[in-house]
Write a protein that holds these residues in place. Structure first.
Motif, PDB file in Angstrom:
ATOM      1  N   MET A 166       9.359   1.441 -53.365  1.00  0.00           N
ATOM      2  CA  MET A 166       8.757   1.023 -51.756  1.00  0.00           C
ATOM      3  C   MET A 166      10.236   1.965 -50.811  1.00  0.00           C
ATOM      4  O   MET A 166      11.197   1.497 -51.452  1.00  0.00           O
ATOM      5  CB  MET A 166       8.691  -0.315 -51.682  1.00  0.00           C
ATOM      6  CG  MET A 166       8.242  -0.416 -50.324  1.00  0.00           C
ATOM      7  SD  MET A 166       6.561   0.802 -50.043  1.00  0.00           S
ATOM      8  CE  MET A 166       6.029  -0.967 -51.139  1.00  0.00           C
TER       9      MET A 166
ATOM     10  N   LEU B   3       0.917   2.646 -40.885  1.00  0.00           N
ATOM     11  CA  LEU B   3       1.908   3.046 -42.083  1.00  0.00           C
ATOM     12  C   LEU B   3       3.365   3.108 -41.384  1.00  0.00           C
ATOM     13  O   LEU B   3       4.366   1.740 -41.711  1.00  0.00           O
ATOM     14  CB  LEU B   3       1.692   4.056 -43.526  1.00  0.00           C
ATOM     15  CG  LEU B   3       1.087   3.385 -43.937  1.00  0.00           C
ATOM     16  CD1 LEU B   3       0.510   4.989 -44.651  1.00  0.00           C
ATOM     17  CD2 LEU B   3       0.774   2.592 -45.171  1.00  0.00           C
TER      18      LEU B   3
ATOM     19  N   PRO C 224       0.826  -0.910 -47.257  1.00  0.00           N
ATOM     20  CA  PRO C 224       0.119  -0.086 -47.800  1.00  0.00           C
ATOM     21  C   PRO C 224      -0.926  -0.436 -48.317  1.00  0.00           C
ATOM     22  O   PRO C 224      -2.041   0.174 -48.371  1.00  0.00           O
ATOM     23  CB  PRO C 224       1.008   1.215 -48.312  1.00  0.00           C
ATOM     24  CG  PRO C 224       2.553   0.862 -47.668  1.00  0.00           C
ATOM     25  CD  PRO C 224       2.282  -0.530 -47.935  1.00  0.00           C
ATOM     26  N   GLU C 225      -1.172  -1.464 -49.413  1.00  0.00           N
ATOM     27  CA  GLU C 225      -1.823  -1.642 -50.286  1.00  0.00           C
ATOM     28  C   GLU C 225      -3.555  -3.160 -49.155  1.00  0.00           C
ATOM     29  O   GLU C 225      -4.593  -2.228 -49.773  1.00  0.00           O
ATOM     30  CB  GLU C 225      -1.915  -3.113 -51.352  1.00  0.00           C
ATOM     31  CG  GLU C 225      -3.042  -3.404 -52.241  1.00  0.00           C
ATOM     32  CD  GLU C 225      -2.053  -4.280 -53.234  1.00  0.00           C
ATOM     33  OE1 GLU C 225      -2.646  -5.424 -53.388  1.00  0.00           O
ATOM     34  OE2 GLU C 225      -1.073  -3.956 -53.808  1.00  0.00           O
TER      35      GLU C 225
ATOM     36  N   LEU D 185      -2.197   8.277 -46.755  1.00  0.00           N
ATOM     37  CA  LEU D 185      -1.445   7.132 -47.596  1.00  0.00           C
ATOM     38  C   LEU D 185      -0.211   7.517 -48.687  1.00  0.00           C
ATOM     39  O   LEU D 185       0.725   6.808 -48.632  1.00  0.00           O
ATOM     40  CB  LEU D 185      -2.161   6.440 -47.681  1.00  0.00           C
ATOM     41  CG  LEU D 185      -1.206   4.635 -47.751  1.00  0.00           C
ATOM     42  CD1 LEU D 185      -2.206   3.903 -47.296  1.00  0.00           C
ATOM     43  CD2 LEU D 185      -1.606   4.317 -49.024  1.00  0.00           C
TER      44      LEU D 185
ATOM     45  N   ALA E 179       5.224   4.074 -49.028  1.00  0.00           N
ATOM     46  CA  ALA E 179       3.959   4.610 -49.556  1.00  0.00           C
ATOM     47  C   ALA E 179       4.670   4.956 -51.039  1.00  0.00           C
ATOM     48  O   ALA E 179       4.341   4.413 -52.169  1.00  0.00           O
ATOM     49  CB  ALA E 179       2.416   4.776 -50.290  1.00  0.00           C
TER      50      ALA E 179
ATOM     51  N   THR F  74       7.045   4.917 -54.543  1.00  0.00           N
ATOM     52  CA  THR F  74       7.565   3.459 -55.413  1.00  0.00           C
ATOM     53  C   THR F  74       8.435   4.532 -56.052  1.00  0.00           C
ATOM     54  O   THR F  74       7.892   5.205 -56.991  1.00  0.00           O
ATOM     55  CB  THR F  74       6.565   2.961 -55.898  1.00  0.00           C
ATOM     56  OG1 THR F  74       5.153   3.609 -56.575  1.00  0.00           O
ATOM     57  CG2 THR F  74       6.191   2.420 -54.764  1.00  0.00           C
TER      58      THR F  74
ATOM     59  N   GLU G 177      -4.077   4.196 -56.410  1.00  0.00           N
ATOM     60  CA  GLU G 177      -3.256   4.468 -55.429  1.00  0.00           C
ATOM     61  C   GLU G 177      -2.467   2.821 -55.257  1.00  0.00           C
ATOM     62  O   GLU G 177      -1.478   2.831 -55.629  1.00  0.00           O
ATOM     63  CB  GLU G 177      -3.447   4.843 -53.750  1.00  0.00           C
ATOM     64  CG  GLU G 177      -3.462   6.264 -54.156  1.00  0.00           C
ATOM     65  CD  GLU G 177      -2.946   6.986 -54.856  1.00  0.00           C
ATOM     66  OE1 GLU G 177      -1.076   7.138 -54.013  1.00  0.00           O
ATOM     67  OE2 GLU G 177      -3.570   8.189 -55.125  1.00  0.00           O
ATOM     68  N   THR G 178      -3.350   1.916 -55.507  1.00  0.00           N
ATOM     69  CA  THR G 178      -2.976   0.629 -56.055  1.00  0.00           C
ATOM     70  C   THR G 178      -2.114  -0.136 -57.096  1.00  0.00           C
ATOM     71  O   THR G 178      -1.047  -0.760 -57.065  1.00  0.00           O
ATOM     72  CB  THR G 178      -3.565  -0.717 -55.787  1.00  0.00           C
ATOM     73  OG1 THR G 178      -4.853  -0.361 -54.459  1.00  0.00           O
ATOM     74  CG2 THR G 178      -4.146  -2.019 -55.692  1.00  0.00           C
TER      75      THR G 178
ATOM     76  N   LEU H 220       1.145   1.359 -56.498  1.00  0.00           N
ATOM     77  CA  LEU H 220       2.411   0.245 -55.378  1.00  0.00           C
ATOM     78  C   LEU H 220       2.650  -0.876 -56.324  1.00  0.00           C
ATOM     79  O   LEU H 220       4.020  -1.169 -55.603  1.00  0.00           O
ATOM     80  CB  LEU H 220       0.891   0.280 -53.703  1.00  0.00           C
ATOM     81  CG  LEU H 220       1.412   0.957 -53.320  1.00  0.00           C
ATOM     82  CD1 LEU H 220       0.178   0.887 -52.440  1.00  0.00           C
ATOM     83  CD2 LEU H 220       2.208   2.165 -52.258  1.00  0.00           C
TER      84      LEU H 220
END
Length: 374
Positions: free
Chosen positions: A1, A42, A48-49, A91, A97, A99, A125-126, A129
């Protein structure tokens, strides 16, 4: 992050407000307003999640419900999905977002023949993150190409997404192939049935109902290394009767035979336009596909779910559900020597001649359980 203020875990009300704002943009095809909604959320520090799963995913579910209830067209559904995909992309490149991978490597892919890529993208994408190194392979990934990717990258896990149940035989082949090279498989998506019943049947190493649960499951503990000697027929011994193979091999001739006979069995079809006749042929092809899949799984409930869902879709488009009955009868006649297929077709007929379908008491309120398709 990114360094700075930690992301805000939004309230349910805040997520609902964001989802409504995104829906208002998506429903009128306003890409700029849609991505602006996501970026502003955001910028303001929203997690973001939560934006991915409690806003974008929720709006996409609504898109499917609106299509099923015939309140938006296929073209509008496709346009809305494309805008949601752009919202995910906005996003993904936002500083909030970003990481640094701290976990293993995972390949996220859709089953061969599966074109609904957005659920897999949401998962990918999850997982990013959550600190995974993610290879997002997109829609319709043939098993040989997936295996080649695993050999090249030495991924720790494969996550397979499937929305359409007729792709389950291909999913089974992919699961078995991945396990044969020692890579465990997590599966998800509507195709795998309530509570993941087909994930269990096809011997996936894990199942999750949604992206957040999948990420949580992968964070708990590593998936067990699979047995490399596993074979598909070990899971489904009923395939030895060849009913699935024969129906699949002859599906084009089955559709032709039933379509030709429908003029006599369903006289209203004689007045159909060319477009209506084309759609009828498409519907017959889907019926045969789902019958074949039910034979593959030896699960008649899959077929009865599909046939009642189809009936609801037809009713929303002012086509009576009873129009499906002659087709099922003709198909049963063609397959009279196939006991499992005959039993499945009988269950489908019973589903259409009982309950709300028998009384005609069907409204668009029934569509909320239909799921996302289109």
């Amino acid at each position: 992050m990114s360094i700075g203020t930690p992301p805000l875990l939004p309230s349910r009300q805040h997520c609902e407000q964001l989802a409504e704002s995104l829906w208002n943009a998506v429903s009128v095809g306003d890409e700029y307003a849609a991505t602006g909604t996501v970026v502003r959320a955001l910028d303001e520090g929203t997690d973001p999640e939560s934006v991915l799963l409690d806003v974008i995913a929720v709006v996409q579910g609504r898109v499917g419900e609106e299509w099923a209830a015939n309140r938006i067209s296929v073209a509008q559904e496709h346009a809305a999905t494309a805008i949601n995909e752009r919202a995910v992309a906005a996003l993904a490149v936002h500083t909030a977002a970003r990481t640094t991978p701290t976990r293993g490597r995972i390949a996220v892919a859709c089953v061969d023949g599966e074109w609904h890529a957005l659920p897999a993208r949401l998962l990918a994408e999850t997982l990013k993150l959550r600190g995974w190194q993610v290879d997002f392979l997109g829609a319709q990934v043939p098993s040989p190409h997936l295996i080649a990717h695993l050999h090249r990258t030495r991924a720790d896990v494969v996550a397979l997404s499937g929305s359409i149940a007729t792709r389950l035989p291909a999913a089974h082949a992919a699961i078995t192939a991945c396990q044969a090279v020692g890579v465990p498989v997590l599966v998800g998506g509507a195709a795998f049935g309530p509570e993941g019943r087909y994930a269990t049947l096809l011997r996936a190493d894990a199942w999750a109902p949604d992206a957040r649960t999948a990420a949580d499951r992968l964070a708990q503990r590593p998936l067990p290394r699979p047995r490399v000697e596993h074979q598909q027929l070990d899971d489904l011994p009923h395939l030895a009767d060849q009913e699935y193979s024969l129906v699949t091999r002859n599906r084009a001739s089955l559709v032709r035979a039933v379509f030709t006979a429908l003029d006599d069995a369903f006289p209203a079809m004689r007045g159909y336009t060319d477009h209506q006749r084309e759609r009828t042929a498409e519907d017959l092809a889907h019926i045969v596909e789902f019958l074949a899949t039910a034979l593959y799984l030896d699960d008649e409930t899959l077929f009865t779910w599909f046939i009642t869902w189809t009936a609801r879709i037809l009713v929303a488009r002012d086509v009576p559900a009873r129009s499906l009955l002659p087709a099922l009868g003709l198909l049963a006649r063609e397959l009279k020597d196939f006991p499992r297929a005959t039993r499945i077709l009988e269950r489908g007929t019973e589903a259409l001649t009982t309950g709300p379908f028998a009384t005609g008491d069907i409204t668009t309120d029934h569509f909320t359980a239909a799921g996302n398709t289109g």
